[in-house]
Design a protein around this motif. Structure first.
Motif, PDB file in Angstrom:
ATOM      1  N   SER A 193      19.161 -90.022 -20.952  1.00 39.24           N
ATOM      2  CA  SER A 193      19.468 -91.257 -21.673  1.00 39.24           C
ATOM      3  C   SER A 193      20.944 -91.304 -22.030  1.00 39.24           C
ATOM      4  N   ASP A 212      15.798 -95.204 -16.673  1.00 40.73           N
ATOM      5  CA  ASP A 212      15.634 -96.629 -16.399  1.00 40.73           C
ATOM      6  C   ASP A 212      16.631 -97.447 -17.203  1.00 40.73           C
ATOM      7  N   VAL A 214      17.462-100.366 -19.364  1.00 45.80           N
ATOM      8  CA  VAL A 214      16.630-101.155 -20.262  1.00 45.80           C
ATOM      9  C   VAL A 214      17.145-102.588 -20.300  1.00 45.80           C
ATOM     10  N   VAL A 371      11.991-102.422 -14.634  1.00 44.73           N
ATOM     11  CA  VAL A 371      12.190-102.578 -16.087  1.00 44.73           C
ATOM     12  C   VAL A 371      12.888-103.878 -16.385  1.00 44.73           C
TER      13      VAL A 371
END
Length: 371
Positions: A193, A212, A214, A371
């Motif tokens: 992250s 991913d 966001v 996403v």
């Protein structure tokens, strides 16, 4: 499997299996079509191409020149374009000035830029175009829902550009495109992250969680530029007041600098020079901007908890005038161990925006949007 090799290779099948959770047999099966299509190759231990396929111990590596990708960043004044290989290394670049913001003009100018970039061998192996633009962008539909610097609303830009260029077009918000480039080819490689924050004409940010990007339910997740940090502060173009961007963007800083000096013709370059020379009122203007950015970063880290934050954008060129206040405010406002989040400062040539757009085109070819 392919993205692991792309972002971390050359890498052995055993390491690919360990990092992806696939079995070695599954990795071999997944790699085969990419090898046959020329996107991957097997290397011998010394880095040479293996004489034969089917050797599980041989590292897998990308063939970067198998395909080329065009990336274009649209600003209010310019089109910045690049051609990259599969690793997002820039092979060619060009700038075109924009003389108008009407959609037809921008589409025509962008198509001309693509034609200038794609010559010879580059044209024969380029099929995908990534386009980055500031504002509210719906990547799935290819629509610019709102771009304040262009004055656009609900423009189906991707389909217009596909018709004008003949390329497959992926449209993305410019900061999110930069985050993709960092995730695949920069500070985000191997990190679960992280956040990217850009400082300059606007204050933007993008978040990557568990690998991913966001987007949120409405596609604008992570917009710390529009987090209010000063009750009753200056108005923002978004309709709010006291937003980080309304205090710390280049235009906001210059507006405040002209107010405190009483010099309506003061340039940003002169304001920076004088602040660095010790002009205290101007130094306080930059410190105020740094305080707002620090508050925004602290809010981001407290809510999101990334392993690191990459701070970039054209405003980084004057980061020395912000840094002390940013770090002081961040240290005070970040909660507990969140204050240990590393801040990485990355200078940003304008070509990097276009490279981010190309990275989005690379991503779109191999990863479906989830996403």
């Amino acid at each position: 499997m392919f993205t692991t090799v792309l972002t971390e290779g050359p890498v052995s099948r055993v390491d690919v299996a360990r990092r992806t959770g696939l079995s070695s047999a599954a990795v071999t099966k997944a790699a085969r079509p990419f090898i046959e299509a020329g996107y991957l190759e097997e290397l011998a231990a010394g880095g040479r191409t293996a004489p034969g396929a089917g050797r599980p111990a041989n590292p897998l590596a990308i063939r970067p020149d198998r395909e080329y990708f065009v990336g274009v960043k649209i600003t209010g004044d310019d089109l910045i374009g690049v051609v990259t290989d599969l690793r997002a290394d820039v092979r060619a670049s060009a700038h075109h000035a924009l003389t108008g913001h009407d959609v037809e003009h921008v589409v025509r100018a962008l198509a001309d830029l693509v034609g200038e970039l794609l010559t010879g061998d580059l044209r024969e192996r380029a099929y995908c175009l990534g386009v980055a633009v500031s504002g509210d962008v719906d990547r799935a539909s290819g629509v610019v829902r709102y771009s304040p610097f262009l004055g656009w609303r609900d423009v189906p830009l991707a389909s217009l550009l596909e018709g004008a260029t003949g390329l497959t077009v992926t449209l993305e918000n410019d900061v999110k495109a930069l985050a993709v480039a960092e995730q695949w080819f920069g500070e985000g490689v191997g990190v679960s992250s992280f956040a990217l924050v850009t400082v300059g004409t606007g204050i933007g940010s993008a978040l990557v969680v568990h690998g991913d990007l966001v987007r949120g339910a409405h596609g604008v997740a992570g917009e710390i530029g529009h987090v209010p940090v000063a009750d009753g502060g200056p108005p923002c173009h978004c309709g709010g007041r006291g937003c980080v961007e309304a205090i710390a963007s280049t235009e906001a800083i210059l507006t405040r600098a002209r107010q405190v000096t009483g010099e309506p013709g003061l340039s940003m370059a002169d304001a920076v020079t004088r602040a660095r020379g010790g002009d205290e009122p101007l130094r306080e203007v930059f410190a105020g901007a740094g305080h707002a950015i620090g508050l925004g970063l602290a809010a981001l880290v407290n809510l999101f908890g990334p392993e690191r934050v990459v701070v970039s954008g054209e405003g980084v060129a004057t980061y020395d005038l912000f840094e002390e206040q940013i770090r002081r405010t961040f240290a005070v406002q970040a909660f507990g161990s969140a204050a240990r989040c590393g801040l990485v400062i990355r200078p940003l040539p304008f070509e990097e925006w276009a490279r981010g757009a190309a990275a989005v085109a690379v991503q779109s070819l191999f990863v479906s949007d989830t996403v």
